[in-house]
Design a protein around this motif. Structure first.
Motif, short mmCIF file in Angstrom:
data_model
loop_
_atom_site.label_atom_id
_atom_site.label_comp_id
_atom_site.label_asym_id
_atom_site.label_seq_id
_atom_site.Cartn_x
_atom_site.Cartn_y
_atom_site.Cartn_z
N ARG A 31 -11.66 14.94 -3.81
CA ARG A 31 -11.81 16.21 -4.70
C ARG A 31 -10.90 17.12 -4.75
O ARG A 31 -10.26 17.29 -6.32
N GLY A 32 -9.91 17.04 -4.07
CA GLY A 32 -8.25 17.61 -4.42
C GLY A 32 -7.69 16.87 -4.90
O GLY A 32 -6.72 17.16 -5.06
N ALA A 33 -7.65 15.25 -4.48
CA ALA A 33 -6.46 14.61 -5.29
C ALA A 33 -7.45 13.64 -6.56
O ALA A 33 -6.38 13.25 -7.44
N ALA A 58 -4.61 6.25 -4.70
CA ALA A 58 -4.90 5.87 -3.80
C ALA A 58 -3.49 5.40 -2.26
O ALA A 58 -4.39 6.52 -1.37
N GLY A 59 -2.58 5.83 -2.66
CA GLY A 59 -1.21 6.43 -1.72
C GLY A 59 -1.45 7.52 -1.39
O GLY A 59 -1.16 8.57 -0.68
N PHE A 72 -7.47 2.46 2.19
CA PHE A 72 -7.93 2.08 0.83
C PHE A 72 -7.05 0.64 0.38
O PHE A 72 -6.60 -0.12 0.38
N GLY A 73 -8.75 -0.10 -0.53
CA GLY A 73 -8.39 -1.11 -1.73
C GLY A 73 -8.79 -0.75 -3.37
O GLY A 73 -9.33 0.27 -3.90
N TYR A 74 -7.57 -0.93 -4.11
CA TYR A 74 -8.38 -0.40 -5.66
C TYR A 74 -8.23 -1.58 -6.14
O TYR A 74 -7.31 -3.20 -6.16
N ALA A 75 -8.95 -1.43 -7.73
CA ALA A 75 -9.33 -3.15 -8.12
C ALA A 75 -8.51 -2.69 -9.45
O ALA A 75 -9.77 -1.72 -10.19
N ILE A 122 -2.47 0.12 2.09
CA ILE A 122 -3.80 0.58 0.48
C ILE A 122 -3.50 -0.89 0.18
O ILE A 122 -2.08 -1.62 1.20
N ALA A 123 -3.93 -1.98 -0.41
CA ALA A 123 -4.20 -3.14 -1.08
C ALA A 123 -4.64 -3.24 -2.06
O ALA A 123 -5.79 -2.60 -2.14
N GLY A 124 -4.46 -4.32 -2.87
CA GLY A 124 -4.87 -4.56 -4.19
C GLY A 124 -4.92 -5.36 -4.43
O GLY A 124 -4.54 -6.29 -4.62
N VAL A 125 -5.83 -6.25 -6.20
CA VAL A 125 -5.88 -6.56 -6.27
C VAL A 125 -4.29 -6.77 -7.58
O VAL A 125 -4.23 -6.43 -8.13
#
Length: 551
Positions: free
Chosen positions: A454-456, A487-488, A513-516, A546-549
């Protein structure tokens, strides 16, 4: 005497028809009020009850997902331990000699220390523990010339003992299957059933209906978590019943208010104002499930019913509504709209020049009591509607609200062409926190991570707990680069957070964390699966990453 024409008898004059009075008028008013009130109240109750039914299914799916996640972690730990034991055994000189010499007796002796070991020399099995359904982790034994002389493996048996141990950590029923045949668990062993895949679905096992989901294991085995469908349906029915009772109570309260006060208001009004209180009452009925909109209507109706010059409604010491003429001086009549939690709104009614009569004061007090019931019921309906889309432990959005918002953003993105991103997050080694410190400490960790989320994030973002230690964040109008930055930021803030364990020692937690984002993902609806896939790459890469598409 002259006779005039015979007079024709005239009918008696017809007096104008007077409006119905007494019991018939009151019944007519009650009927009209009931019809007008039933539509919005019934619609609101139906919508909330439908949401609660879906909410109970979402809660059951979250329980299934959490149980399978724990089971997957347990099996992964056992496999790592099996591989460690295999490496340790393969490094033993006695085992190496037994394999190089193909000495079955010496190989069999090694099983005294590791009963579930399997020793091979090329393709020959020199010694093996109990047979049956099992998973084996093996390492090579290298000969003097660098050639592989054999293999040493340690097996994790798949059977009733494993299911019983997994069941001790799960709040739902677990079974082990090979294909669609049940191997172990609280069901008939050997029975065939059309078991589900990884997504929760309705199934039938042993003639009973279940909500179930599966976890695939090597070799065609699966661990299946199941919750009886009647249990889910009963919970949904109970919550829907509570909403229906609250709606009925609201409807009856409004009917009582209409029955008691509309005739009084009519007697006090001028003829040209005949329709005004009915319009006020209709407005109150239309918004009776909305507490914020109901309060000003109650104030206006109270002013009309008591003949007050005007009134002011206060909540928490602050003015929230005003009606009529409020004089700068004078002692108002104060009414409290009590609530179950002890908090209350207050209505200040300013009397006319002649003051309030005793009957008007009694009427105002009775009105306040009935209005309090209406406000409380509206509050209960609002709470029920909020709970239907909120995770009760963390206060974040639940899976149902997250998926609904994702669908909405998909449509908005399709129209505007603006990007949308999703971040998937999973606490690292969360099971160890529960096992070591207890579930209360685990709940504290989940709530702390929710505060970090919530804070980020922005107000337009949707942070959700999807189940167990699995979280997600929906980021409208955010591309892959922006999702990576957020995510970072989340990873760093959680890493810097230190909690207190029950024994007083500091407790640090991390998450992966993973992001797309879409684009490059073609469909917004596919973002959660793509982010989840990236999340597991981060897990395999060592956690707290963290990793992403790929862009």
């Amino acid at each position: 005497m002259e006779l005039g024409r015979d007079r024709v008898p005239q009918p008696p004059p017809v007096s104008p028809r007077r409006p119905a009075t007494g019991l018939r008028a009151r019944l007519r008013l009650a009927g009209v009020t009931l019809i007008v009130a039933a539509v919005p109240v019934t619609l609101a109750a139906w919508l909330v009850a439908s949401a609660l039914g879906g909410h109970e299914r979402d809660r059951a799916d979250a329980r299934l997902t959490a149980a399978l996640r724990v089971a997957r972690n347990d099996v992964a730990v056992r496999l790592r331990e099996a591989e460690r034991d295999a490496r340790r055994l393969a490094a033993t000189p006695a085992v190496q000699r037994a394999i190089l010499r193909r000495d079955r007796r010496a190989a069999q002796a090694a099983l005294r220390h590791v009963p579930m070991a399997v020793l091979r020399a090329s393709h020959d099995v020199l010694a093996s523990g109990p047979q049956g359904d099992r998973l084996v982790r093996s390492v090579d034994v290298v000969g003097p010339r660098g050639r592989i002389a054999g293999r040493v493996g340690v097996a994790v048996p798949l059977g009733a003992a494993l299911v019983a141990q997994l069941q001790s950590h799960a709040a739902v029923a677990l079974l082990l299957s090979r294909g669609n045949r049940i191997v172990a668990g609280p069901f008939a062993v050997g029975e065939w059933a059309r078991l589900p895949g990884t997504s929760p679905a309705a199934v039938e096992i042993g003639g009973r209906r279940y909500r179930a989901a599966g976890l695939a294991l090597p070799g065609g085995h699966r661990i299946v978590a199941a919750i009886p469908s009647p249990e889910v349906e009963a919970a949904a029915a109970a919550r829907a019943r509570d909403v229906a009772l609250a709606a009925l109570a609201t409807l009856l309260t409004i009917l009582i208010l209409a029955e008691a006060f509309v005739p009084i208001i009519r007697r006090r009004r001028r003829p040209e104002d005949e329709e005004e209180p009915l319009e006020l009452l209709g407005a109150a009925l239309a918004v009776s499930h909305d507490r914020a909109a109901l309060l000003p209507i109650i104030l206006e109706t109270a002013v009309e019913a008591t003949g007050a010059l005007g009134g002011v409604l206060f909540e928490g010491g602050e003015e929230v509504a005003r009606a009529g003429q409020v004089p700068s001086s004078g002692e108002p009549l104060m009414l409290r709209l009590a609530r179950e939690n002890g908090d209350a709104a207050e209505v200040a009614l300013y009397p006319p020049a002649a003051g309030f009569s005793r009957a008007e004061r009694r009427r105002a007090e009775w009105f306040a009591a009935q209005a309090s019931i209406a406000v409380e019921n509206a509050q209960k309906q609002a709470v029920s509607a909020f709970e239907a889309v909120t995770d009760p432990l963390t206060g974040l959005a639940n899976r149902r609200r997250f998926m609904a918002q994702l669908a909405s953003e998909a449509g908005r993105s399709a129209r505007s062409g603006r990007p949308v991103a999703v971040i998937a997050a999973d606490l690292d080694d969360f099971k160890q926190v529960n096992d070591r410190f207890g579930h209360e400490a685990g709940d504290d960790v989940l709530r702390a991570f929710a505060r970090v989320l919530r804070g980020a994030v922005r107000e337009v973002d949707v942070a959700a707990r999807l189940g167990g230690e699995e979280f997600a964040v929906l980021l409208p109008e955010t591309d892959a680069e922006g999702a990576e930055v957020i995510a970072g930021r989340l990873r760093e803030r959680l890493e810097q957070l230190t909690l207190a364990a029950p024994d007083g020692r500091p407790l640090s937690v991390t998450a992966s964390f993973g992001y797309a984002s879409a684009p490059p993902v073609a469909r917004v609806e596919d973002l959660p699966a793509a982010a989840d896939e990236a999340l597991y790459r981060a897990k395999r890469g060592g956690k707290n990453q963290i990793a992403g598409v790929a862009r």
